[in-house]
Design an enzyme around this catalytic site. Sequence first.
Site, mmCIF file in Angstrom:
data_model
loop_
_atom_site.group_PDB
_atom_site.id
_atom_site.type_symbol
_atom_site.label_atom_id
_atom_site.label_comp_id
_atom_site.label_asym_id
_atom_site.label_seq_id
_atom_site.Cartn_x
_atom_site.Cartn_y
_atom_site.Cartn_z
ATOM 1 N N ASP A 151 0.776 -1.268 -2.354
ATOM 2 C CA ASP A 151 -0.228 -1.172 -1.280
ATOM 3 C C ASP A 151 0.170 -0.193 -0.182
ATOM 4 O OD1 ASP A 151 -1.640 -3.146 -2.661
ATOM 5 O OD2 ASP A 151 -0.603 -4.752 -1.585
ATOM 6 N N LYS A 173 -1.480 4.557 -1.972
ATOM 7 C CA LYS A 173 -1.452 5.513 -3.094
ATOM 8 C C LYS A 173 -2.860 6.001 -3.442
ATOM 9 C CE LYS A 173 0.408 2.254 -5.524
ATOM 10 N NZ LYS A 173 0.669 1.225 -4.502
ATOM 11 N N GLY A 188 -4.842 -2.634 -6.782
ATOM 12 C CA GLY A 188 -6.061 -2.450 -5.986
ATOM 13 C C GLY A 188 -5.837 -1.240 -5.097
ATOM 14 N N HIS A 189 -6.519 -0.153 -5.394
ATOM 15 C CA HIS A 189 -6.304 1.104 -4.673
ATOM 16 C C HIS A 189 -7.566 1.432 -3.874
ATOM 17 C CE1 HIS A 189 -2.956 2.483 -7.673
ATOM 18 N NE2 HIS A 189 -2.727 1.314 -7.123
ATOM 19 N N GLN A 201 1.340 -0.268 -8.168
ATOM 20 C CA GLN A 201 2.446 -1.063 -7.595
ATOM 21 C C GLN A 201 3.428 -0.180 -6.798
ATOM 22 O OE1 GLN A 201 1.760 -2.024 -11.287
ATOM 23 N NE2 GLN A 201 0.178 -3.150 -10.229
HETATM 24 P P1 GDP Z 1 -2.580 1.219 -2.701
HETATM 25 O O1 GDP Z 1 -2.558 0.024 -3.576
HETATM 26 O O2 GDP Z 1 -1.230 1.848 -2.550
HETATM 27 O O3 GDP Z 1 -3.616 2.235 -3.083
HETATM 28 O O4 GDP Z 1 -2.971 0.687 -1.236
HETATM 29 P P2 GDP Z 1 -4.118 -0.385 -0.888
HETATM 30 O O5 GDP Z 1 -5.428 0.271 -0.994
HETATM 31 O O6 GDP Z 1 -3.923 -1.654 -1.621
HETATM 32 O O7 GDP Z 1 -3.736 -0.733 0.613
HETATM 33 C C1 GDP Z 1 -3.673 0.246 1.598
HETATM 34 C C2 GDP Z 1 -4.634 -0.146 2.733
HETATM 35 O O8 GDP Z 1 -4.378 0.646 3.863
HETATM 36 C C3 GDP Z 1 -6.092 0.120 2.379
HETATM 37 O O9 GDP Z 1 -6.893 -0.817 3.041
HETATM 38 C C4 GDP Z 1 -6.333 1.516 2.929
HETATM 39 O O10 GDP Z 1 -7.696 1.753 3.250
HETATM 40 C C5 GDP Z 1 -5.485 1.480 4.174
HETATM 41 N N1 GDP Z 1 -4.889 2.752 4.576
HETATM 42 C C6 GDP Z 1 -4.380 3.739 3.806
HETATM 43 N N2 GDP Z 1 -3.793 4.681 4.580
HETATM 44 C C7 GDP Z 1 -3.942 4.263 5.862
HETATM 45 C C8 GDP Z 1 -3.511 4.785 7.125
HETATM 46 O O11 GDP Z 1 -2.861 5.812 7.221
HETATM 47 N N3 GDP Z 1 -3.842 4.034 8.229
HETATM 48 C C9 GDP Z 1 -4.547 2.868 8.161
HETATM 49 N N4 GDP Z 1 -4.820 2.221 9.286
HETATM 50 N N5 GDP Z 1 -4.961 2.360 6.978
HETATM 51 C C10 GDP Z 1 -4.649 3.037 5.860
HETATM 52 P P1 IMO Z 2 -1.016 -1.783 -6.015
HETATM 53 O O1 IMO Z 2 -1.132 -0.810 -7.151
HETATM 54 C C1 IMO Z 2 1.097 -5.148 -4.243
HETATM 55 C C2 IMO Z 2 2.757 -8.106 -7.004
HETATM 56 C C3 IMO Z 2 2.113 -9.488 -7.015
HETATM 57 C C4 IMO Z 2 3.327 -10.337 -7.380
HETATM 58 C C5 IMO Z 2 4.072 -9.450 -8.365
HETATM 59 C C6 IMO Z 2 3.769 -9.766 -9.825
HETATM 60 O O2 IMO Z 2 -2.303 -2.134 -5.395
HETATM 61 O O3 IMO Z 2 0.021 -1.330 -5.040
HETATM 62 P P2 IMO Z 2 1.674 -9.286 -11.384
HETATM 63 O O4 IMO Z 2 0.224 -9.667 -11.239
HETATM 64 O O5 IMO Z 2 1.910 -7.830 -11.469
HETATM 65 O O6 IMO Z 2 2.357 -10.028 -12.483
HETATM 66 O O7 IMO Z 2 2.359 -9.813 -10.017
HETATM 67 O O8 IMO Z 2 3.677 -8.111 -8.083
HETATM 68 N N1 IMO Z 2 1.813 -6.992 -7.221
HETATM 69 C C7 IMO Z 2 1.410 -6.147 -6.263
HETATM 70 N N2 IMO Z 2 1.652 -6.155 -4.943
HETATM 71 N N3 IMO Z 2 0.350 -4.164 -4.784
HETATM 72 C C8 IMO Z 2 0.118 -4.143 -6.120
HETATM 73 O O9 IMO Z 2 -0.512 -3.133 -6.730
HETATM 74 C C9 IMO Z 2 0.625 -5.182 -6.912
HETATM 75 N N4 IMO Z 2 0.557 -5.489 -8.240
HETATM 76 C C10 IMO Z 2 1.300 -6.586 -8.409
HETATM 77 O O10 IMO Z 2 1.589 -9.828 -5.759
HETATM 78 O O11 IMO Z 2 4.154 -10.506 -6.261
HETATM 79 MG MG MG Z 3 -3.100 -1.995 -3.518
#
Ligand code: GDP
Ligand code: IMO
Ligand code: MG
Length: 435
Positions: free
Chosen positions: A13, A16, A40-41, A223
């Site tokens: 998270d 990416k 979840g991206h 991840q």
């Molecule tokens: P990913 O899994 O690495 O793609 O990241 P996620 O989407 O799960 O979580 C990142 C969260 O931070 C999302 O809600 C994005 O919209 C938000 N986000 C990404 N970059 C920034 C930033 O520079 N500032 C803020 N405030 N939010 C950001």
């Molecule tokens: P993105 O791509 C954050 C965590 C789960 C749990 C562990 C194992 O959005 O960054 P799993 O379902 O893979 O067997 O869970 O890994 N986890 C993540 N945490 N971002 C993710 O993906 C994750 N995918 C799995 O919360 O701790």
């Molecule tokens: Mg994510």
Amino acid sequence: MPATIIMGGQWGDEGKGKLTDALAAEAHVVVRANGGSNAGHTVETDQGVFKFHLIPSGILNPDCHCIVGAGVVVNPFALVEEMEMLEGRGVALSNLRLSDRAHLVLPYHPRLDQLEESERQDDELGTTLTGNGPAYADKVSRHGLRVADLLDGPSLRRKLDREVAAKNRILTELHGQEPIDAEDLYRRLLVITDRIQPHIAPSEVLVQSALDEGRSILVECAQGAMLDIDYGTYPFVTSSSPTAAGACQGAGIAPTRIDHVVAVFKAYSTRVGTGPLPTELHDATGDTIRERGKEYGTTTGRPRRTGWFDAVAARHIVRLNGVTEVTLTLLDVLDVFPTISVCTEYHVGGSRLNHIPARGEVLSSTIPHYVGTDGWLTDISGVREQEDLPAEAIAYVHFLEEALGAPITRLGVGPGREQLVSMGGAAARTLSHAR
Ligand code: GDP
Ligand code: IMO
Ligand code: MG
């Protein structure tokens, strides 16, 4: 950027999806390398917020070819749901390809995920319950069904009967649960296959051809490296390799063809699920980070645990993955803190530790040693140029560059597509200094 890996440097998270979308504007191909719908991206554009689970985050760029690589485990029902969501929002999918070698997540996998979690009782991993772990376990133990299996009905039926029978023994005899109906699953898979068949391709061949033609390729990992099955905080990890090496394997690119490894780090730490998080804050500061960063899981909605930046873990990940540059996201979340802390060392049993120990018990018992830096107490969400950043923010970035041993070339100052600041000057200076 002929071949660039985008990987998470922490516990997932890190942003990416947002970076992949931004760089995809100039890329020909984006390949998702690992994980499944546990990911979840998020990408925020003028069209609204998109949450990608399986489909590469480059798909909003109409000229970009998007490939779900062989290293991904694909729940075909979740894939079709995501495709329909995107088409419903006017996103064209003609450039989407799905590796015929990718393994399938089938309905028994989430059920086993759930059962395995409840059996762990107090030691649960906090998985996303998407069946990711059981699907990778089947792949490695050579019980898996792959996307290619969908293309041959009789053979699919035979393999499905065998696997469903084996899983039903676990579901019914060990857990007293309802069995899976193989006939019903087979019919549902035939319907779904009609929908995805035009997208199925030998993706590694497409990737090689694109490289040979000099096209630029982004490899999008899911991840984060601290969740890596080998080098993460085992067993509190995911079941794939969200590393630079794993990216090559999952995307079908030789390591020698990679030009850049971009690690995405948040300006602080978060983790969703259980397992050690050395810099975790259980106080008002942690709550403020969670609320300002909207730190709730993209896939599960769970509140993320929060803490200060862990430079020991980050440095470890930079070295392990040959990271060539860093994107530092969510810097704007720190706008309100007069002092910002960075963990530069772990202290354990009276000695110092500068790497991630294999035993989670040791990592959990470490006492982080922090260095404080001045905050900037200014809203930076509107900043687009490096020279408009407050001096304290630049000092924080330079401090992290030194601690990581890699240049920070971009900063995230908000969730929007345009909220990225290029840090060319700092990068060049630090690169020559660090190497
Ligand atoms: P990913 O899994 O690495 O793609 O990241 P996620 O989407 O799960 O979580 C990142 C969260 O931070 C999302 O809600 C994005 O919209 C938000 N986000 C990404 N970059 C920034 C930033 O520079 N500032 C803020 N405030 N939010 C950001
Ligand atoms: P993105 O791509 C954050 C965590 C789960 C749990 C562990 C194992 O959005 O960054 P799993 O379902 O893979 O067997 O869970 O890994 N986890 C993540 N945490 N971002 C993710 O993906 C994750 N995918 C799995 O919360 O701790
Ligand atoms: Mg994510």
